[in-house]
Scaffold this active site. Structure first.
Site, PDB file in Angstrom:
ATOM      1  N   PHE A 152       0.849  -1.200   0.000  1.00 16.75           N
ATOM      2  CA  PHE A 152       0.000   0.000   0.000  1.00 16.75           C
ATOM      3  C   PHE A 152       0.882   1.247   0.000  1.00 16.75           C
ATOM      4  O   PHE A 152       0.600   2.230   0.686  1.00 16.75           O
ATOM      5  CB  PHE A 152      -0.934  -0.017   1.221  1.00 16.75           C
ATOM      6  CG  PHE A 152      -1.776  -1.261   1.307  1.00 16.75           C
ATOM      7  CD1 PHE A 152      -2.901  -1.405   0.501  1.00 16.75           C
ATOM      8  CD2 PHE A 152      -1.435  -2.307   2.155  1.00 16.75           C
ATOM      9  CE1 PHE A 152      -3.675  -2.566   0.557  1.00 16.75           C
ATOM     10  CE2 PHE A 152      -2.204  -3.465   2.218  1.00 16.75           C
ATOM     11  CZ  PHE A 152      -3.328  -3.594   1.420  1.00 16.75           C
ATOM     12  N   ARG A 154       2.545   4.626  -1.246  1.00 20.64           N
ATOM     13  CA  ARG A 154       2.257   5.744  -2.150  1.00 20.64           C
ATOM     14  C   ARG A 154       3.566   6.294  -2.687  1.00 20.64           C
ATOM     15  O   ARG A 154       4.519   6.466  -1.921  1.00 20.64           O
ATOM     16  CB  ARG A 154       1.541   6.873  -1.407  1.00 20.64           C
ATOM     17  CG  ARG A 154       0.106   6.591  -1.075  1.00 20.64           C
ATOM     18  CD  ARG A 154      -0.382   7.563  -0.032  1.00 20.64           C
ATOM     19  NE  ARG A 154       0.428   7.460   1.177  1.00 20.64           N
ATOM     20  CZ  ARG A 154       0.303   8.256   2.233  1.00 20.64           C
ATOM     21  NH1 ARG A 154      -0.573   9.230   2.216  1.00 20.64           N
ATOM     22  NH2 ARG A 154       1.065   8.104   3.296  1.00 20.64           N
ATOM     23  N   ASN A 208      -7.855   0.294  -3.349  1.00 20.91           N
ATOM     24  CA  ASN A 208      -7.622   1.300  -4.389  1.00 20.91           C
ATOM     25  C   ASN A 208      -8.923   1.764  -5.027  1.00 20.91           C
ATOM     26  O   ASN A 208      -9.098   2.950  -5.322  1.00 20.91           O
ATOM     27  CB  ASN A 208      -6.667   0.748  -5.462  1.00 20.91           C
ATOM     28  CG  ASN A 208      -5.214   0.888  -5.031  1.00 20.91           C
ATOM     29  OD1 ASN A 208      -4.921   1.508  -4.012  1.00 20.91           O
ATOM     30  ND2 ASN A 208      -4.301   0.323  -5.801  1.00 20.91           N
ATOM     31  N   PHE A 249      -8.344  11.882   1.031  1.00 23.88           N
ATOM     32  CA  PHE A 249      -8.815  11.593  -0.332  1.00 23.88           C
ATOM     33  C   PHE A 249     -10.115  12.308  -0.677  1.00 23.88           C
ATOM     34  O   PHE A 249     -10.951  11.798  -1.398  1.00 23.88           O
ATOM     35  CB  PHE A 249      -8.888  10.074  -0.580  1.00 23.88           C
ATOM     36  CG  PHE A 249      -7.526   9.531  -0.887  1.00 23.88           C
ATOM     37  CD1 PHE A 249      -6.587   9.370   0.122  1.00 23.88           C
ATOM     38  CD2 PHE A 249      -7.136   9.263  -2.195  1.00 23.88           C
ATOM     39  CE1 PHE A 249      -5.298   8.949  -0.145  1.00 23.88           C
ATOM     40  CE2 PHE A 249      -5.852   8.836  -2.480  1.00 23.88           C
ATOM     41  CZ  PHE A 249      -4.933   8.681  -1.444  1.00 23.88           C
ATOM     42  N   GLY A 257      -4.342   9.939 -11.184  1.00 24.06           N
ATOM     43  CA  GLY A 257      -3.526   9.287 -12.214  1.00 24.06           C
ATOM     44  C   GLY A 257      -2.612   8.311 -11.520  1.00 24.06           C
ATOM     45  O   GLY A 257      -2.914   7.826 -10.425  1.00 24.06           O
ATOM     46  N   CYS A 260      -1.321   3.045 -10.288  1.00 24.61           N
ATOM     47  CA  CYS A 260      -2.204   2.101  -9.595  1.00 24.61           C
ATOM     48  C   CYS A 260      -3.693   2.342  -9.819  1.00 24.61           C
ATOM     49  O   CYS A 260      -4.383   1.463 -10.341  1.00 24.61           O
ATOM     50  CB  CYS A 260      -1.905   2.123  -8.104  1.00 24.61           C
ATOM     51  SG  CYS A 260      -0.368   1.289  -7.716  1.00 24.61           S
TER      52      CYS A 260
HETATM   53  C1  UDX Z   1      -1.882   4.642  -4.607  1.00 23.80           C
HETATM   54  C2  UDX Z   1      -2.344   4.122  -3.235  1.00 23.80           C
HETATM   55  O1  UDX Z   1      -2.545   5.239  -2.351  1.00 23.80           O
HETATM   56  C3  UDX Z   1      -1.352   3.141  -2.661  1.00 23.80           C
HETATM   57  O2  UDX Z   1      -1.838   2.611  -1.427  1.00 23.80           O
HETATM   58  C4  UDX Z   1      -1.172   2.014  -3.685  1.00 23.80           C
HETATM   59  O3  UDX Z   1      -0.317   1.042  -3.212  1.00 23.80           O
HETATM   60  C5  UDX Z   1      -0.681   2.577  -4.997  1.00 23.80           C
HETATM   61  O4  UDX Z   1      -1.626   3.547  -5.463  1.00 23.80           O
HETATM   62  P1  UDX Z   1      -0.162   6.478  -5.513  1.00 23.80           P
HETATM   63  O5  UDX Z   1      -0.629   6.104  -6.871  1.00 23.80           O
HETATM   64  O6  UDX Z   1       1.296   6.602  -5.268  1.00 23.80           O
HETATM   65  O7  UDX Z   1      -0.686   5.414  -4.411  1.00 23.80           O
HETATM   66  O8  UDX Z   1      -0.796   7.889  -5.161  1.00 23.80           O
HETATM   67  P2  UDX Z   1      -1.895   8.516  -4.187  1.00 23.80           P
HETATM   68  O9  UDX Z   1      -1.228   9.424  -3.252  1.00 23.80           O
HETATM   69  O10 UDX Z   1      -2.794   7.491  -3.621  1.00 23.80           O
HETATM   70  O11 UDX Z   1      -2.692   9.424  -5.240  1.00 23.80           O
HETATM   71  C6  UDX Z   1      -3.277   8.867  -6.406  1.00 23.80           C
HETATM   72  C7  UDX Z   1      -3.904   9.931  -7.258  1.00 23.80           C
HETATM   73  O12 UDX Z   1      -5.063  10.470  -6.645  1.00 23.80           O
HETATM   74  C8  UDX Z   1      -3.008  11.142  -7.568  1.00 23.80           C
HETATM   75  O13 UDX Z   1      -3.140  11.466  -8.932  1.00 23.80           O
HETATM   76  C9  UDX Z   1      -3.559  12.255  -6.698  1.00 23.80           C
HETATM   77  O14 UDX Z   1      -3.359  13.512  -7.278  1.00 23.80           O
HETATM   78  C10 UDX Z   1      -5.039  11.887  -6.679  1.00 23.80           C
HETATM   79  N1  UDX Z   1      -5.753  12.383  -5.481  1.00 23.80           N
HETATM   80  C11 UDX Z   1      -5.426  11.895  -4.252  1.00 23.80           C
HETATM   81  C12 UDX Z   1      -6.767  13.326  -5.622  1.00 23.80           C
HETATM   82  O15 UDX Z   1      -7.080  13.770  -6.737  1.00 23.80           O
HETATM   83  N2  UDX Z   1      -7.432  13.727  -4.503  1.00 23.80           N
HETATM   84  C13 UDX Z   1      -7.147  13.269  -3.262  1.00 23.80           C
HETATM   85  O16 UDX Z   1      -7.800  13.690  -2.303  1.00 23.80           O
HETATM   86  C14 UDX Z   1      -6.106  12.320  -3.132  1.00 23.80           C
END
Ligand code: UDX
Length: 441
Positions: A152, A154, A208, A249, A257, A260
């Site tokens: 998990f 990030r 996810n 979130f 994007g 994952c």
């Molecule tokens: C994610 C999961 O959080 C992680 O547990 C998993 O193992 C892999 O995928 P990651 O892709 O690194 O991690 O990024 P994360 O910080 O979760 O953000 C994902 C996307 O959501 C980003 O593009 C971010 O900009 C967007 N996001 C996140 C939002 O638009 N709003 C939010 O409130 C949070």
């Protein structure tokens, strides 16, 4: 314990280095000899805050070994973590080619009892298939245990997430293997849950998918806020205070994007479809996110009409801050749309320029810093909330741009700060701010 990690991507490299930090000796194998050569030379192959230093330290301490030789990696291993990519097939299903190759190489080289632990995100049932494959290929006296141990992590905070995760999931029917992993992870003082293998595989996809759902939900609420004159920041704050909902979130913007969420949500829709369950909710989540990626350009066109020949500063290219990763980044959709409109684009990102350059080449210009990007620009689009961008003084937009007009896809600035400047400011889920500056257009 001899530990091997397969794969030198985000998950593999972080896992190897963090296990070394816990005092273990780890062999990290990859089929890509160039990556392995670079890592042996002490240069990280991914951008992740803090990783370069830990790589250097653990190479120096001789706790970390890189190899392309499967005999060295597998023959005497006690514990093997598989952390290879499971990219998306054209139909959205997970591509298990690399995983199968890894399992084949492991099965061909193991010489003693071993625990194989899958960290790669794989469809439910995959670990059972791995067990069958191993059984068919290895001598019957070898005892091979299979465990699903989803990650998990990030990007951008992966090292911290390894050491301070919310939970560790160990999915296996083999009690002895579960005990070995519980002991391995015990020093982390993170809650450990032991589940059956299929549930562990599902926990990863469902986590996810749920987080993606929160993002698309808040983006839908943001769209409605714009129409009814409410403010999404206040709304998100208000609903997040409810402990049943939680405040994380819930940041509205131009969509998620990365490597994952886009891949795993599509894979879960496919997985559900294969057991005859149309996952309509998740399909809608994906649809909303695709729309969000087009939002910034739609708002730009609404604000200035024709974009042809307009000088546009695109601030932020990575899918989120603190990474150079552009996989499924909203910036890719924005750039494609701007190219179609014949806009004159100059882009800035603290880390991801080289990756964007490999796709867009000299179709666009690249700025060394924000000032250079904004110079004489007709409008600025913010696509990633890097600290450099959120802390950039608003007065500079006024001074540098031809027309101080910001389309902020990540709500980087507070509306009260904006009000003190002659800037037209259009964000997500909040009232647009039109200033007298617009008269200068
Ligand atoms: C994610 C999961 O959080 C992680 O547990 C998993 O193992 C892999 O995928 P990651 O892709 O690194 O991690 O990024 P994360 O910080 O979760 O953000 C994902 C996307 O959501 C980003 O593009 C971010 O900009 C967007 N996001 C996140 C939002 O638009 N709003 C939010 O409130 C949070």
């Amino acid at each position: 314990m001899r530990i091997t990690v397969v794969g030198t991507g985000y998950v593999g490299l972080i896992t190897s280095i963090c296990l070394c930090e816990m005092g273990h000796t780890v062999t990290n194998i990859d089929i890509d000899d160039k990556r392995i050569a670079q890592l042996k030379n002490g240069r990280s192959v991914i951008y992740e805050p803090g990783l370069q230093q830990l790589l250097e330290n653990n190479l120096k301490e001789r706790r970390l070994l890189f190899t392309i030789d499967p005999r060295i990696a597998y023959a005497q291993a006690d514990l093997i973590f598989i952390a290879v990519g499971t990219p998306e097939n054209p139909d959205g299903t997970a591509n298990l080619e690399y995983l199968q190759e890894a399992v084949y190489a492991i099965a061909s080289h193991i010489e003693k009892d071993v625990i194989i632990c899958t960290k790669s995100t794989v469809p439910v049932g995959t670990n059972e298939k791995i067990a069958e494959m191993i059984k068919d290929m290895t001598p019957s006296h070898l005892n091979v245990s299979i465990v699903s141990n989803p990650e998990f992590l990030r990007e951008g905070s992966a090292i911290n997430d390894f050491f301070h995760g919310d939970r560790i999931v160990i999915g296996t029917e083999d009690e002895k293997a579960a005990a070995v992993l519980q002991e391995l992870y015990a020093p982390l003082k993170t809650e450990i849950m032991v589940t059956d293998t299929r549930s562990a595989e599902m926990i990863k996809y469902a986590s996810n998918a749920f987080l993606a759902t929160k993002i698309s939900f808040i983006n839908e609420i943001a769209a409605i806020c714009e129409k009814v004159g409410a403010d999404i920041s206040q709304v998100a704050n208000g609903i997040g205070k409810d402990k049943r909902i939680g405040s994380s979130f819930l940041k509205a913007g131009i969509g998620y994007g990365g490597s994952c969420f886009p891949k795993d949500t599509k894979a879960l829709v496919q997985l559900a479809g294969h057991v005859d369950h149309p996952f309509e909710l998740l399909e809608a989540v994906i649809g909303v996110n695709n729309r969000q990626h087009t939002l910034a350009v739609a708002k730009a066109k609404e604000a200035v009409g024709e974009l042809a020949g307009k000088r546009i500063a695109l601030l932020g290219l990575a899918f989120k801050p603190n990474t150079d990763d552009i996989r499924e980044a909203p910036s890719l959709t924005i750039l494609k749309m701007l190219m179609e409109e014949n806009a004159d684009v100059i882009a800035f990102d603290p880390a991801a320029v080289l990756n964007i350059q490999s796709i867009f080449g000299n179709e666009i210009q690249y700025a060394e810093n924000i000032n250079e990007a904004l110079k004489d620009a007709d409008l600025a689009i913010i696509a990633t909330e890097w600290d450099q961008i959120t802390q950039f003084p608003l007065v500079q937009y006024e001074e540098l741009m031809k027309t101080p007009l910001i389309i902020d896809g990540r709500n980087c600035y507070s509306l009260s700060d904006i009000e003190r400047h002659s800037i037209t400011y259009i964000s997500v889920g909040r009232s647009p701010h039109a200033q007298s500056a617009i008269a200068r257009v």
